[in-house]
Design a protein around this motif. Sequence first.
Motif, PDB file in Angstrom:
ATOM      1  N   MET A  63       0.838  -1.182   0.000  1.00 33.28           N
ATOM      2  CA  MET A  63       0.000   0.000   0.000  1.00 33.28           C
ATOM      3  C   MET A  63       0.883   1.246   0.000  1.00 33.28           C
ATOM      4  O   MET A  63       1.898   1.306   0.686  1.00 33.28           O
ATOM      5  CB  MET A  63      -0.911  -0.001   1.230  1.00 33.28           C
ATOM      6  N   VAL A  64       0.506   2.244  -0.771  1.00 32.36           N
ATOM      7  CA  VAL A  64       1.205   3.523  -0.796  1.00 32.36           C
ATOM      8  C   VAL A  64       0.315   4.554  -0.104  1.00 32.36           C
ATOM      9  O   VAL A  64      -0.854   4.717  -0.453  1.00 32.36           O
ATOM     10  CB  VAL A  64       1.516   3.980  -2.228  1.00 32.36           C
ATOM     11  N   ILE A  65       0.861   5.252   0.898  1.00 29.90           N
ATOM     12  CA  ILE A  65       0.094   6.215   1.688  1.00 29.90           C
ATOM     13  C   ILE A  65       0.703   7.597   1.518  1.00 29.90           C
ATOM     14  O   ILE A  65       1.925   7.770   1.668  1.00 29.90           O
ATOM     15  CB  ILE A  65       0.083   5.826   3.176  1.00 29.90           C
TER      16      ILE A  65
ATOM     17  N   TRP B   2       3.997   3.663  11.761  1.00 35.56           N
ATOM     18  CA  TRP B   2       3.302   2.957  10.684  1.00 35.56           C
ATOM     19  C   TRP B   2       4.220   1.924  10.005  1.00 35.56           C
ATOM     20  O   TRP B   2       3.806   0.790   9.750  1.00 35.56           O
ATOM     21  CB  TRP B   2       2.791   3.950   9.646  1.00 35.56           C
TER      22      TRP B   2
ATOM     23  N   ASN C 268       3.600  -1.888   9.644  1.00 37.78           N
ATOM     24  CA  ASN C 268       3.279  -2.296   8.271  1.00 37.78           C
ATOM     25  C   ASN C 268       4.518  -2.158   7.390  1.00 37.78           C
ATOM     26  O   ASN C 268       4.596  -1.253   6.548  1.00 37.78           O
ATOM     27  CB  ASN C 268       2.132  -1.435   7.717  1.00 37.78           C
TER      28      ASN C 268
ATOM     29  N   ASP D 240       4.406  -1.444   3.543  1.00 36.57           N
ATOM     30  CA  ASP D 240       3.805  -0.235   2.980  1.00 36.57           C
ATOM     31  C   ASP D 240       4.868   0.780   2.588  1.00 36.57           C
ATOM     32  O   ASP D 240       6.013   0.737   3.054  1.00 36.57           O
ATOM     33  CB  ASP D 240       2.847   0.405   3.983  1.00 36.57           C
ATOM     34  N   THR D 241       4.480   1.699   1.734  1.00 34.17           N
ATOM     35  CA  THR D 241       5.343   2.804   1.323  1.00 34.17           C
ATOM     36  C   THR D 241       4.653   4.108   1.688  1.00 34.17           C
ATOM     37  O   THR D 241       3.469   4.301   1.410  1.00 34.17           O
ATOM     38  CB  THR D 241       5.606   2.785  -0.192  1.00 34.17           C
TER      39      THR D 241
ATOM     40  N   HIS E 254      -8.037   2.080   9.150  1.00 35.17           N
ATOM     41  CA  HIS E 254      -8.533   0.742   8.826  1.00 35.17           C
ATOM     42  C   HIS E 254     -10.024   0.549   9.101  1.00 35.17           C
ATOM     43  O   HIS E 254     -10.656  -0.295   8.467  1.00 35.17           O
ATOM     44  CB  HIS E 254      -7.740  -0.314   9.612  1.00 35.17           C
TER      45      HIS E 254
END
Length: 231
Positions: free
Chosen positions: A1-3, A20, A24, A27-28, A117
């Motif tokens: 996932m990219v945030i 984060w 996770n 994730d990026t 989430h």
Amino acid sequence: MVILITGGAGFIGSNLIHYWLAQNPGDTIVNFDALTSSSKASSDHLVRAWHHTFGMDTLITHCSNNYGPYQFPEKLIPLMIRNCLLGKELPVYGDGLQVRDWLYVEDHCEALDVVFHRGQSGESYNIGGLNEWENLSMVRYICQFMDAELGNSPEQSCLNLIRHIQDRPGHDRRYAIDASKIQNQLGWQPRHQIGEGLEKTMRWYLDHQEWVEQVTSGAYRDYYKHHYGTG
């Protein structure tokens, strides 16, 4: 996932990024700090507009006063810790009876995780610490902790360093936040009471004096000047 995180270079944002990625690791995070010049209110309107106009998945959160690791020492709690160590005066605005709700930054990160989430797209959630304290009471608590750490006698107490200075114009007497929505709808509430959170915070600053010295010495300005050509 990219945030995408806007305004993530500050104290809360940096703690959130550390939190984060630890939770996770796959994730990026893209830290797009260029938008911090936008006011908080206008950014809320922009986010809501994208949600209502284009159906974009959005979530908005608002928080009370944060405290914890990596906060710049100009802020109340780290400033008082540092000045106690240095034997400097502890400046308190006005009568010091301004009330703030204090939220431990790790609790804030966990709340953001819950909202991300489980929150409903397009909604806004208030995140509070449920710990309202007068500023003067906060300073006195820090003084008592530091006296114990430094082995101060009553004559040497950090309490003797408190100095009341001219109040800021328009200084708000109370900051408060209604966090019932996130508690009732998402089941979140802060894990840290003020005593536990403050002790962890003060211990962190005592154990990371090298970091404090780096950010207060101005060395970070030299870094920016070297890499970006700005002072």
